[in-house]
Structures are given as C-alpha cells and as structure tokens.
Design an enzyme around this catalytic site. Structure first.
Site, PDB file in Angstrom:
ATOM      1  CE1 TYR A 257      -3.257  -2.809   0.292  1.00 33.22           C
ATOM      2  CE2 TYR A 257      -3.874  -1.999   2.456  1.00 33.22           C
ATOM      3  CZ  TYR A 257      -4.072  -2.866   1.402  1.00 33.22           C
ATOM      4  OH  TYR A 257      -5.096  -3.792   1.476  1.00 33.22           O
TER       5      TYR A 257
ATOM      6  N   PRO B 224     -16.202  -4.282   1.385  1.00 32.56           N
ATOM      7  CG  PRO B 224     -16.499  -3.780   3.653  1.00 32.56           C
ATOM      8  CD  PRO B 224     -15.443  -3.850   2.585  1.00 32.56           C
ATOM      9  CG  LEU B 225     -19.418  -0.415   2.695  1.00 34.47           C
ATOM     10  CD1 LEU B 225     -19.192   0.884   3.451  1.00 34.47           C
ATOM     11  CD2 LEU B 225     -20.858  -0.888   2.858  1.00 34.47           C
ATOM     12  N   GLY B 226     -18.266  -2.139  -1.794  1.00 33.97           N
ATOM     13  CA  GLY B 226     -18.081  -1.955  -3.228  1.00 33.97           C
ATOM     14  C   GLY B 226     -17.343  -0.689  -3.585  1.00 33.97           C
TER      15      GLY B 226
ATOM     16  N   GLY C  88     -17.400   2.051  -2.149  1.00 28.54           N
ATOM     17  CA  GLY C  88     -18.265   3.209  -1.936  1.00 28.54           C
ATOM     18  C   GLY C  88     -19.573   3.162  -2.679  1.00 28.54           C
TER      19      GLY C  88
END
Length: 325
Positions: free
Chosen positions: A54, A201-203, A205
């Site tokens: 990262y 988990p939220l694609g 955004g």
C-alpha cells in the site's frame, strides 16, 4: 463495539475492522490519516489492516505512527507477496526468502516487534504454498508473527496451507454484490475455523452511495481503473446501489449500515471497510449494532442476487492473481 475472534483460538477483535488502503492514498490524498485512526480507536475498533505494498510501504508507516502509544489491545494485520513494478501488472513473490525479508521491513515500518496477523497476499504459482507457509510458521516460532493468514486463495489451496500451519484468516472481497465466496470458500473457512476477512464490503463506496461519479474522483484514485466504475458498467451498478438506498430508507437505516449488517449476519465474517471520513466511519461502525429482521434480509437477498454487479472485480492483470489454486 461487539467483538469476534480471528480463527478458532485467536484474539477477540472488533466485529468491524478498518481497512488501510485509503490511508496510503489509493482513493485520493489522505489529509489526516492519524485522525481517522484515532477516531476509529475511540469508537472501539481494535482490528487494523494494511499491507507493505500500500503506497510501497507508506501505508504501514502511516498506520504505525497513527497508532502510536495506543497499541495495547490492537490486533494489527499486514500483508506481503505483491511486488509493484513501474509498468504492467504487479508481480508475486511467495518465496521463503522474500517473506523473511518483507517481515523484517514491515516490523520496522510499523514500529512494532510483532505482527499480530501476517498474510500472504497472493499465491505465487512458482512457489508451493507449503513452502510459503513453512516460512510463515518459522516467523511465528520466532515470535515475529502472531498468526498467519492468506488472501485470495482457492479452497484446495487453503486446505493445503492449513495442513502445514493453522490459517487464522482468509481475506478476499465479499459484499452484497460480490458473493463468489459462498459456494465453496466460505464453507471451507467455517470447516477449518478460518475467519473470512471481507475487504471492499461496500463496493468501493458504490453500495454506500458515496463518490459514485468517476468525474469527481481525484487523480490517482484506483477507481479510475476499476471495471465496475467504467462507463459501460457504472449505469447498471448505480441502479443496483440506488435500489439498496431506497430499501435502506424504508428500513430507517443507511445503505452502508444495511450492507455491513448483512455481512455481519454471516457466521465467521469480519468486514474491513476503509474510509478517511469520520462521519462515514461512524455510520459504518453503527452496523455492528444493527440487527436485520427476516423481511429486510430477504429483501436484500432479492435486491442484489449473486452475480449482480456489471464488470469484473479487477483489471485483467490483477484479476489473474485472485482465488488461485
């Protein structure tokens, strides 16, 4: 914040962790990474996830400094095995020599003497997974690593790795609309008492209704290369996200809360959303206290069935590295 465990006998961690990719600038410049980490700690987050690739080490350095003197009670995870190149797709290195070197470098950047959870980020096709796991087991025996994880491994590979040394966590994408884990990967995780750590988990955004127009994304944002944000796919995906938002309003909840609560209702799943926004973080973490009634859960299943989004998970080069056997 309610808690869960990493693996069969692992430490208790917050039911929702914080993904560290945004801290390294993958979604645009990080203005106050220390502030969002401190806020997460204040709200009860005890599981923080990052990787040595990262920002080519920047993510680890930022997270290490941000945790500062608040390390007690925190379960810190990082990953290695992806090698950035100046051009083309990233390379992979799961060799024992690389794992030993990378661990030492991560310890220095994080400013710790032990990594609580150390992942092999991808399966290197040139290296038997047994060899990679043997090196990770040596790092555990040396006290430099607490527990071992894998990312994007196929079920048979997970079994082979687990036979060498217990795997505490398998990290892969899992969300309302990315459900490739359900037929085989999640059942094997449950059989082996391996926690499934769900990233995106939220694609990125979309499932939260956040920053959905690529024209508003800052330069360098990974989503400019995300197939699900490509013009030919975005319209369909915004329709699905909009339907989720409408259902959330009917249920008196935020779409992010519903999406995360749906994941938390699955045994052995630990989502790690990432954000740089304090309000978004608080909303995400509120999902830990949200219980879905049967009608809402059924509506979610019908709204976003498996295979729902348009577009692949990654560009072709990256897609070839996931779920390797």
């Amino acid at each position: 914040m309610r808690t869960t465990r990493l693996g069969r006998t692992g430490p208790a961690v917050s039911a929702i962790g914080l993904g560290g990719l945004p801290l390294a600038g993958a979604y645009g410049p990080a203005q106050d990474p220390a502030g969002i980490v401190a806020h997460a700690l204040d709200l009860g987050v005890t599981h923080f996830d990052t990787a040595d690739y990262y920002g080519r080490g920047v993510g680890e350095e930022l997270l290490g400094r941000a945790l500062g003197g608040r390390r007690d009670g925190v379960v810190l995870a990082t990953k290695t095995g992806i090698i950035h190149r100046d051009g083309g797709p990233p390379g992979l290195d799961g060799s024992p020599a690389h794992l030993r070197r990378a661990c030492e470098a991560s310890l220095r950047r994080l400013g710790v003497d032990r990594i609580d959870l150390y992942y092999l980020a991808r399966i290197d096709p040139r290296v038997p997974v047994e060899d990679s796991m043997g090196a990770l087991a040596e790092l555990v025996a040396a006290g430099k690593v607490g527990r071992v994880g894998l990312c994007e491994a196929a079920p048979a590979t997970l079994r082979r790795a687990h036979a060498v040394h217990p795997v505490s966590a398998l990290q892969t994408e899992y969300s309302l609309w990315e459900r490739h884990v359900e037929p085989e990967i999640l059942p094997v995780c449950r059989e082996l008492d391996v926690t499934l750590v769900a990233y995106r988990p939220l694609g990125s955004g979309l499932l939260a209704g956040r920053r959905t127009d690529p024209r508003t994304l800052p330069p360098g944002d990974f989503r400019h290369r995300d197939p699900r944000f490509a013009p030919e796919n975005l319209g369909r995906n915004l329709e699905l996200a909009g339907a989720l938002t409408a259902l959330a309003r009917q249920a008196g909840a935020e779409p992010a809360g519903l999406a995360l609560a749906w994941l938390l209702a699955h045994e052995g799943v630990l989502p790690i959303p990432g954000t740089l926004d304090r309000a978004h973080l608080a909303a995400d973490l509120g999902a830990a206290e949200l219980r879905l009634d049967e009608a809402v859960a059924k509506a979610l299943e019908e709204l976003l069935p498996p295979g729902g989004p348009a577009g692949e998970r990654y560009p072709p080069g990256l897609l070839a590295t996931v779920d390797r056997g």
